[in-house]
Design an enzyme around this catalytic site. Structure first.
Site, short mmCIF file in Angstrom:
data_model
loop_
_atom_site.label_atom_id
_atom_site.label_comp_id
_atom_site.label_asym_id
_atom_site.label_seq_id
_atom_site.Cartn_x
_atom_site.Cartn_y
_atom_site.Cartn_z
N ASP A 130 0.85 -1.19 0.00
CA ASP A 130 0.00 0.00 0.00
C ASP A 130 0.89 1.24 0.00
O ASP A 130 2.01 1.20 0.50
CB ASP A 130 -0.87 0.04 1.26
N ARG A 180 -0.27 -0.80 -8.70
CA ARG A 180 -1.71 -0.64 -8.45
C ARG A 180 -1.97 0.87 -8.48
O ARG A 180 -1.48 1.59 -7.62
CB ARG A 180 -2.08 -1.20 -7.07
C1 FAD Z 1 -8.10 -1.69 -4.16
C2 FAD Z 1 -7.76 -0.32 -3.67
C3 FAD Z 1 -6.55 -0.10 -3.04
C4 FAD Z 1 -6.23 1.17 -2.58
N1 FAD Z 1 -4.99 1.39 -2.05
C5 FAD Z 1 -4.63 2.64 -1.71
C6 FAD Z 1 -3.30 2.93 -1.26
O1 FAD Z 1 -2.46 2.04 -1.14
N2 FAD Z 1 -3.01 4.22 -0.93
C7 FAD Z 1 -3.92 5.23 -1.06
O2 FAD Z 1 -3.58 6.39 -0.79
N3 FAD Z 1 -5.18 4.97 -1.47
C8 FAD Z 1 -5.56 3.72 -1.79
N4 FAD Z 1 -6.83 3.49 -2.22
C9 FAD Z 1 -7.88 4.53 -2.07
C10 FAD Z 1 -7.94 5.45 -3.27
O3 FAD Z 1 -6.78 6.23 -3.32
C11 FAD Z 1 -9.17 6.36 -3.20
O4 FAD Z 1 -9.11 7.14 -2.04
C12 FAD Z 1 -10.50 5.60 -3.20
O5 FAD Z 1 -10.44 4.47 -3.99
C13 FAD Z 1 -11.63 6.49 -3.73
O6 FAD Z 1 -11.37 6.83 -5.05
P1 FAD Z 1 -12.17 6.27 -6.32
O7 FAD Z 1 -11.16 5.98 -7.37
O8 FAD Z 1 -13.01 5.13 -5.93
O9 FAD Z 1 -12.99 7.50 -6.84
P2 FAD Z 1 -13.97 8.54 -6.17
O10 FAD Z 1 -14.17 9.59 -7.18
O11 FAD Z 1 -13.48 8.95 -4.82
O12 FAD Z 1 -15.29 7.69 -5.98
C14 FAD Z 1 -16.03 7.21 -7.07
C15 FAD Z 1 -17.28 6.51 -6.53
O13 FAD Z 1 -16.89 5.35 -5.82
C16 FAD Z 1 -17.69 5.15 -4.67
N5 FAD Z 1 -16.82 5.26 -3.48
C17 FAD Z 1 -15.52 5.62 -3.45
N6 FAD Z 1 -15.02 5.54 -2.20
C18 FAD Z 1 -16.04 5.11 -1.43
C19 FAD Z 1 -16.16 4.83 -0.04
N7 FAD Z 1 -15.14 4.96 0.80
N8 FAD Z 1 -17.36 4.41 0.41
C20 FAD Z 1 -18.42 4.26 -0.42
N9 FAD Z 1 -18.36 4.51 -1.74
C21 FAD Z 1 -17.19 4.93 -2.24
C22 FAD Z 1 -18.74 6.23 -4.71
O14 FAD Z 1 -19.84 5.70 -5.41
C23 FAD Z 1 -18.07 7.33 -5.51
O15 FAD Z 1 -18.99 8.18 -6.16
C24 FAD Z 1 -7.16 2.24 -2.73
C25 FAD Z 1 -8.36 2.01 -3.39
C26 FAD Z 1 -8.66 0.77 -3.87
C27 FAD Z 1 -9.95 0.58 -4.60
#
Ligand code: FAD
Length: 302
Positions: A130, A180
């Protein structure tokens, strides 16, 4: 309530201690966290596997304050890898280098990472690192590159919101290390990160395309439907085979989308956290979508 508010709360040691001990608070986190024990975690991953969804197991923990805790984290991940092998699950493990003791001894953290990568390789799995906040970015990329080159079983999370990211991705692609791609979950200063969501989305799309072209089996980690549809159009247009990459999503978020992508023939891996130290992870999920608070409060009252 804003993203910054929840991220600030996530740093409170007192609140963390209170929440992690409270059975009521434990009920709140069920949507995002599979359970406290490895057995609960394996059951969640086995049930995903039945639906054709792969998983990555996160034994929750970060910023350990003793080398013994770093060793304990490594031991917990070895147990997780053993359980993955015993059940024949399509699963990897995800960890934070600060959970392995990075802040206390880089040598110790790297040694634990190598132990886990070796075991993962033996069982046909891999280790995902991560990405934490910007204080650790440079070190994490450097370690991922070195151990990734050596073992071939490291995938490192890279955050689209950081200005340094295009260079990091080019470097990891050249080294043949898996990436990732996520948008980024922390609050970072404007001097090192893109200022608006629109900028981050544009960067995410362009970096994802770069990874699909030059990357080594990348994972596109997002729940953003518009982003996913735009990338699917790019994938179809360039006839990129579905086996060349994975989609990654979080446990408890957009399950409908996870299943839909599997139905459409794509590989989907779900990040499934477990363990007693759930507070900071949980608060980052609230920060991403403050509306979650009302959803959870309603469930609690029901
Ligand atoms: C598999 C995975 C690993 C990750 N690893 C890391 C990491 O190592 N370091 C790091 O900084 N970040 C990590 N993240 C988090 C990432 O950086 C984002 O903060 C998070 O994924 C929200 O961004 P999004 O791309 O889903 O888009 P967004 O524009 O934030 O969300 C798009 C849509 O997704 C849904 N959604 C998003 N988040 C949520 C939530 N928490 N609860 C409910 N619905 C939600 C909603 O419907 C939203 O409208 C990871 C995310 C994933 C999916």
């Amino acid at each position: 309530m804003t993203r910054k508010f929840f991220l600030a709360l996530s740093q409170s040691a007192t609140l963390r201690e209170f929440m992690e001990r409270s059975p009521t608070a434990r009920r709140l986190n069920r949507r995002f966290i599979a359970g406290v024990t490895l057995e609960e975690e394996i059951a969640a991953c086995a049930s995903l596997a039945e639906e054709g969804i792969w998983s990555t197991l996160d034994h929750l923990g970060e910023n350990v304050t003793s080398l013994a805790d770093g060793e304990a984290a490594c031991a917990a991940y070895l147990q997780a890898l053993d359980a993955i092998a015993a059940r024949g699950l399509p699963a990897s493990v995800s960890l934070k280098l600060t959970a392995l003791g990075l802040e206390l001894s880089e040598d110790a953290a790297v040694s634990h990472l190598c132990t886990l990568a070796t075991r993962a390789k033996q069982i046909g799995s891999h280790v995902e690192i991560d990405m934490e906040d910007h204080r650790y970015t440079g070190t994490t990329v450097r370690i991922a590159e070195a151990v990734g080159r050596q073992t071939g079983v490291i995938r490192v999370a890279i955050q689209a919101y950081l200005l340094r990211t295009p260079a990091d991705i080019a470097r990891l692609n050249t080294a043949g290390v898996m990436v990732r791609l996520c948008k980024g979950a922390y609050t970072e200063p404007d001097t090192i990160a893109l200022p608006t969501k629109r900028d981050v989305n544009a960067a995410y799309l362009s970096l994802a395309k770069q990874l699909l072209e030059d990357g080594t089996y990348p994972a596109l980690a997002t729940h953003d439907e518009r982003m996913i549809e735009a990338l699917l159009a790019h994938i179809r247009e360039h006839a990129i085979p579905a086996e060349r990459f994975e989609w990654e999503m979080l446990h408890g978020v957009r399950r409908d989308l996870q299943r839909d992508l599997v139905r459409r023939g794509y590989r989907v891996r779900v990040y499934v956290p477990y363990g007693a130290q759930w507070y900071r992870y949980f608060m980052r999920r609230l920060a991403e979508r403050p509306a979650n608070v009302w959803f959870l409060a309603k469930n609690l009252l029901r």
